[in-house]
Design a protein around this motif. Structure first.
Motif, mmCIF file in Angstrom:
data_model
loop_
_atom_site.group_PDB
_atom_site.id
_atom_site.type_symbol
_atom_site.label_atom_id
_atom_site.label_comp_id
_atom_site.label_asym_id
_atom_site.label_seq_id
_atom_site.Cartn_x
_atom_site.Cartn_y
_atom_site.Cartn_z
ATOM 1 N N GLU A 53 58.585 -12.482 33.020
ATOM 2 C CA GLU A 53 58.873 -12.755 34.426
ATOM 3 C C GLU A 53 59.010 -11.429 35.170
ATOM 4 O OE1 GLU A 53 61.242 -16.244 35.770
ATOM 5 O OE2 GLU A 53 61.996 -16.109 33.711
ATOM 6 N N ARG A 54 58.716 -11.470 36.447
ATOM 7 C CA ARG A 54 58.741 -10.254 37.256
ATOM 8 C C ARG A 54 59.994 -10.186 38.108
ATOM 9 N NH1 ARG A 54 52.639 -8.800 38.765
ATOM 10 N NH2 ARG A 54 51.753 -9.445 36.782
ATOM 11 N N VAL A 55 60.408 -8.952 38.355
ATOM 12 C CA VAL A 55 61.575 -8.694 39.182
ATOM 13 C C VAL A 55 61.176 -7.660 40.223
ATOM 14 C CG1 VAL A 55 63.925 -7.771 39.215
ATOM 15 C CG2 VAL A 55 63.144 -9.129 37.265
ATOM 16 N N GLY A 56 61.452 -7.932 41.477
ATOM 17 C CA GLY A 56 61.171 -6.965 42.532
ATOM 18 C C GLY A 56 62.290 -5.947 42.633
ATOM 19 N N VAL A 57 61.926 -4.705 42.845
ATOM 20 C CA VAL A 57 62.907 -3.624 42.961
ATOM 21 C C VAL A 57 62.558 -2.796 44.184
ATOM 22 C CG1 VAL A 57 63.853 -1.567 41.856
ATOM 23 C CG2 VAL A 57 63.155 -3.511 40.457
ATOM 24 N N TRP A 58 63.569 -2.554 45.004
ATOM 25 C CA TRP A 58 63.364 -1.701 46.166
ATOM 26 C C TRP A 58 64.538 -0.747 46.222
ATOM 27 C CZ3 TRP A 58 62.961 -3.617 51.904
ATOM 28 C CH2 TRP A 58 62.564 -2.548 52.707
ATOM 29 N N LEU A 59 64.323 0.432 45.721
ATOM 30 C CA LEU A 59 65.351 1.452 45.667
ATOM 31 C C LEU A 59 64.747 2.794 46.064
ATOM 32 C CD1 LEU A 59 66.804 0.566 42.143
ATOM 33 C CD2 LEU A 59 67.901 0.113 44.313
ATOM 34 N N PRO A 60 65.582 3.739 46.488
ATOM 35 C CA PRO A 60 65.037 5.079 46.725
ATOM 36 C C PRO A 60 64.595 5.695 45.389
ATOM 37 C CG PRO A 60 67.434 5.066 46.898
ATOM 38 C CD PRO A 60 67.002 3.636 46.740
ATOM 39 N N ASP A 61 63.741 6.694 45.441
ATOM 40 C CA ASP A 61 63.226 7.313 44.225
ATOM 41 C C ASP A 61 64.282 8.221 43.601
ATOM 42 O OD1 ASP A 61 61.590 7.995 42.154
ATOM 43 O OD2 ASP A 61 60.427 9.441 43.291
ATOM 44 N N THR A 62 65.093 7.612 42.765
ATOM 45 C CA THR A 62 66.158 8.304 42.047
ATOM 46 C C THR A 62 66.035 7.921 40.574
ATOM 47 O OG1 THR A 62 67.710 6.470 42.256
ATOM 48 C CG2 THR A 62 67.697 8.094 44.056
ATOM 49 N N PRO A 63 66.824 8.518 39.693
ATOM 50 C CA PRO A 63 66.793 8.092 38.293
ATOM 51 C C PRO A 63 67.036 6.588 38.142
ATOM 52 C CG PRO A 63 67.930 10.163 38.446
ATOM 53 C CD PRO A 63 67.667 9.705 39.861
ATOM 54 N N GLY A 64 67.873 6.010 39.005
ATOM 55 C CA GLY A 64 68.148 4.577 38.915
ATOM 56 C C GLY A 64 66.933 3.700 39.053
ATOM 57 N N VAL A 65 66.027 4.035 39.924
ATOM 58 C CA VAL A 65 64.823 3.223 40.088
ATOM 59 C C VAL A 65 63.952 3.292 38.839
ATOM 60 C CG1 VAL A 65 63.242 4.885 41.184
ATOM 61 C CG2 VAL A 65 63.082 2.484 41.750
ATOM 62 N N HIS A 66 63.949 4.399 38.152
ATOM 63 C CA HIS A 66 63.150 4.516 36.932
ATOM 64 C C HIS A 66 63.767 3.722 35.799
ATOM 65 C CE1 HIS A 66 60.325 7.387 38.592
ATOM 66 N NE2 HIS A 66 61.371 7.884 39.258
ATOM 67 N N VAL A 67 65.089 3.660 35.769
ATOM 68 C CA VAL A 67 65.776 2.819 34.770
ATOM 69 C C VAL A 67 65.371 1.370 34.957
ATOM 70 C CG1 VAL A 67 68.017 1.889 34.090
ATOM 71 C CG2 VAL A 67 67.739 4.351 34.401
ATOM 72 N N VAL A 68 65.350 0.916 36.200
ATOM 73 C CA VAL A 68 64.960 -0.458 36.506
ATOM 74 C C VAL A 68 63.524 -0.669 36.114
ATOM 75 C CG1 VAL A 68 64.613 -2.141 38.334
ATOM 76 C CG2 VAL A 68 66.658 -0.729 38.332
#
Length: 68
Positions: A53-68
């Motif tokens: 299943e897919r999950v949408g992610v909208w975050l600034p480009d930080t380490p956190g977005v890469h973890v997601v």
């Protein structure tokens, strides 16, 4: 092509304390990256998401977005 999760896990095994991300004063090692991604995966599975299943992610480009 190897999935990103496998690449991160491999780096975490071979070089756990090496830096994976640096942003300002924030530092994230490969082991921390792997642990955070695994923790997030457990949360998503616990919330009822099935494999693939897919999950949408909208975050600034930080380490956190890469973890997601």
């Amino acid at each position: 092509m190897e999935p990103l999760s496998s690449v991160v896990a491999g780096h975490a095994r071979r070089s756990p304390d090496a830096l994976a991300f640096v942003e300002g004063d924030a530092r994230l090692t490969w082991q921390q990256y792997h642990e955070r991604a695994e923790r997030l995966a457990r949360v998503l599975v616990g919330a009822g998401l099935a494999r693939g299943e897919r999950v949408g992610v909208w975050l600034p480009d930080t380490p956190g977005v890469h973890v997601v």
